[in-house]
Design a protein around this motif. Structure first.
Motif, mmCIF file in Angstrom:
data_model
loop_
_atom_site.group_PDB
_atom_site.id
_atom_site.type_symbol
_atom_site.label_atom_id
_atom_site.label_comp_id
_atom_site.label_asym_id
_atom_site.label_seq_id
_atom_site.Cartn_x
_atom_site.Cartn_y
_atom_site.Cartn_z
ATOM 1 N N ARG A 133 55.050 -6.070 -17.461
ATOM 2 C CA ARG A 133 54.778 -5.288 -16.244
ATOM 3 C C ARG A 133 53.357 -4.722 -16.271
ATOM 4 O O ARG A 133 52.673 -4.705 -15.254
ATOM 5 C CB ARG A 133 55.783 -4.140 -16.109
ATOM 6 N N ARG A 134 52.910 -4.266 -17.420
ATOM 7 C CA ARG A 134 51.528 -3.764 -17.538
ATOM 8 C C ARG A 134 50.532 -4.894 -17.290
ATOM 9 O O ARG A 134 49.510 -4.705 -16.624
ATOM 10 C CB ARG A 134 51.307 -3.154 -18.918
ATOM 11 N N PHE A 135 50.833 -6.053 -17.844
ATOM 12 C CA PHE A 135 49.941 -7.188 -17.648
ATOM 13 C C PHE A 135 49.868 -7.589 -16.176
ATOM 14 O O PHE A 135 48.777 -7.841 -15.642
ATOM 15 C CB PHE A 135 50.407 -8.377 -18.487
ATOM 16 N N GLU A 136 51.008 -7.652 -15.493
ATOM 17 C CA GLU A 136 51.012 -8.006 -14.071
ATOM 18 C C GLU A 136 50.202 -7.006 -13.255
ATOM 19 O O GLU A 136 49.402 -7.382 -12.390
ATOM 20 C CB GLU A 136 52.457 -8.072 -13.563
ATOM 21 N N ARG A 137 50.411 -5.718 -13.519
ATOM 22 C CA ARG A 137 49.643 -4.672 -12.831
ATOM 23 C C ARG A 137 48.150 -4.848 -13.055
ATOM 24 O O ARG A 137 47.350 -4.843 -12.095
ATOM 25 C CB ARG A 137 50.093 -3.310 -13.361
ATOM 26 N N ASP A 138 47.739 -5.034 -14.309
ATOM 27 C CA ASP A 138 46.320 -5.110 -14.627
ATOM 28 C C ASP A 138 45.697 -6.433 -14.161
ATOM 29 O O ASP A 138 44.517 -6.466 -13.803
ATOM 30 C CB ASP A 138 46.116 -4.935 -16.128
ATOM 31 N N LEU A 139 46.483 -7.512 -14.177
ATOM 32 C CA LEU A 139 45.977 -8.787 -13.675
ATOM 33 C C LEU A 139 45.688 -8.700 -12.181
ATOM 34 O O LEU A 139 44.634 -9.155 -11.711
ATOM 35 C CB LEU A 139 46.987 -9.899 -13.955
ATOM 36 N N LEU A 140 46.598 -8.117 -11.423
ATOM 37 C CA LEU A 140 46.369 -7.939 -9.987
ATOM 38 C C LEU A 140 45.130 -7.077 -9.742
ATOM 39 O O LEU A 140 44.320 -7.373 -8.857
ATOM 40 C CB LEU A 140 47.599 -7.313 -9.332
ATOM 41 N N ASP A 141 44.965 -6.019 -10.537
ATOM 42 C CA ASP A 141 43.782 -5.171 -10.393
ATOM 43 C C ASP A 141 42.501 -5.953 -10.691
ATOM 44 O O ASP A 141 41.513 -5.868 -9.947
ATOM 45 C CB ASP A 141 43.870 -3.971 -11.334
ATOM 46 N N ALA A 142 42.508 -6.721 -11.772
ATOM 47 C CA ALA A 142 41.303 -7.455 -12.173
ATOM 48 C C ALA A 142 40.899 -8.495 -11.138
ATOM 49 O O ALA A 142 39.711 -8.773 -10.952
ATOM 50 C CB ALA A 142 41.532 -8.121 -13.532
ATOM 51 N N GLY A 144 41.383 -8.188 -7.940
ATOM 52 C CA GLY A 144 41.109 -7.551 -6.660
ATOM 53 C C GLY A 144 42.309 -7.459 -5.746
ATOM 54 O O GLY A 144 42.165 -7.172 -4.553
ATOM 55 N N PHE A 145 43.528 -7.686 -6.282
ATOM 56 C CA PHE A 145 44.743 -7.665 -5.475
ATOM 57 C C PHE A 145 45.560 -6.392 -5.679
ATOM 58 O O PHE A 145 46.617 -6.232 -5.056
ATOM 59 C CB PHE A 145 45.645 -8.856 -5.819
#
Length: 260
Positions: A133-142, A144-145
């Motif tokens: 879940r942390r990875f999904e959150r941070d991937l979307l942030d990185a 621009g989503f």
């Protein structure tokens, strides 16, 4: 264009012709790259071949020619995590998700570091569901989503007691309790769960399940309607897995809850 001693993580590798590999790498300075590694399948190339396995951290030389670069040399920077079972499936998932969402030759700030972080968390046997879940959150942030999980789509504060769906374009949208049926509940997360994710504090098992379902809606949107092989695999494993024995397993510990 030449790549000299470029650090990268191997996202995917598959055989090509008789002695070569097609690679997808996440590089430090150039984003995701596709490469051809020629002549690495022979009996004398086992050291190089071992350095080109998924999840391996490498340093490579190459030349960009058209869409695919040509690999010239590669060496392992460290030993890749030795993962099996659910952790191995989680590694497959994070690699596949990164490969599908990160465009080629388009570096995004922090994406290379993010992949390194999740790789180490998998190595350290951190709780899988929370790691993903942390990875999904941070991937979307990185990419621009991402959006502010502490505020709803209209800018109001998240209510811990309410339920929310995640709109890919507008962020959290509160769902009225009288409008939530069984299907709607499966696509929502509690405000308490969203606030925990925003504050980087692991929530309880039920809230982790809600976050998984809510975030999957966002990810599916950006995947363009074509799902992930890892999702399919986790679904199959979930269907054939033996039911938990009462009193011996807590909610959210099944393979599908952990990894997808």
């Amino acid at each position: 264009m030449r790549y000299d001693a470029e650090p990268a993580y191997v996202l995917h590798a598959r055989p090509w012709r008789e002695t070569s590999l097609l690679l997808e790498l996440l590089t430090e300075h150039h984003g995701r790259l596709g490469l051809v590694a020629r002549g690495v399948q022979g009996p004398k190339k086992h050291v190089l071949r071992a350095a080109l396995q998924p999840l391996q951290h490498i340093r490579f030389d190459g030349v960009q020619r058209g869409e695919l670069a040509q690999l010239r040399a590669a060496e392992a920077i460290d030993a890749a995590p030795r993962l099996s079972g659910d952790a191995g499936l989680a590694a497959f998932y994070v690699s596949e998700l990164t490969l599908r969402l990160a465009p080629r030759q388009d570096p995004h700030s922090g994406l290379y570091e993010l992949f390194g972080q999740v790789r180490e968390r998998l190595r350290e046997d951190a709780p899988l569901s929370w790691t993903l879940r942390r990875f999904e959150r941070d991937l979307l942030d990185a990419l621009g989503f991402g959006f502010d999980l502490s505020r709803d789509g209209d800018g109001g504060a998240i209510d811990p007691a309410a339920r929310y769906r995640l709109d890919p374009e507008h962020g959290p949208r509160r769902v009225l309790s009288e409008r939530i049926d069984a299907a709607g509940r499966s696509q929502t997360a509690t405000g308490r769960a969203l606030l925990a994710l925003a504050g980087d504090e692991m929530p309880g098992a039920d809230d982790l399940q809600g976050l998984r379902r809510a975030l999957r809606t966002v990810l599916a949107h950006y995947l363009g309607g074509r799902g992930l092989k890892s999702w399919e695999l986790m679904g199959e494993l979930g269907r054939i897995a033996a039911p938990p024995v009462p009193g011996q397993a807590s909610p959210g510990t099944g393979a599908d809850d952990k990894v997808s």
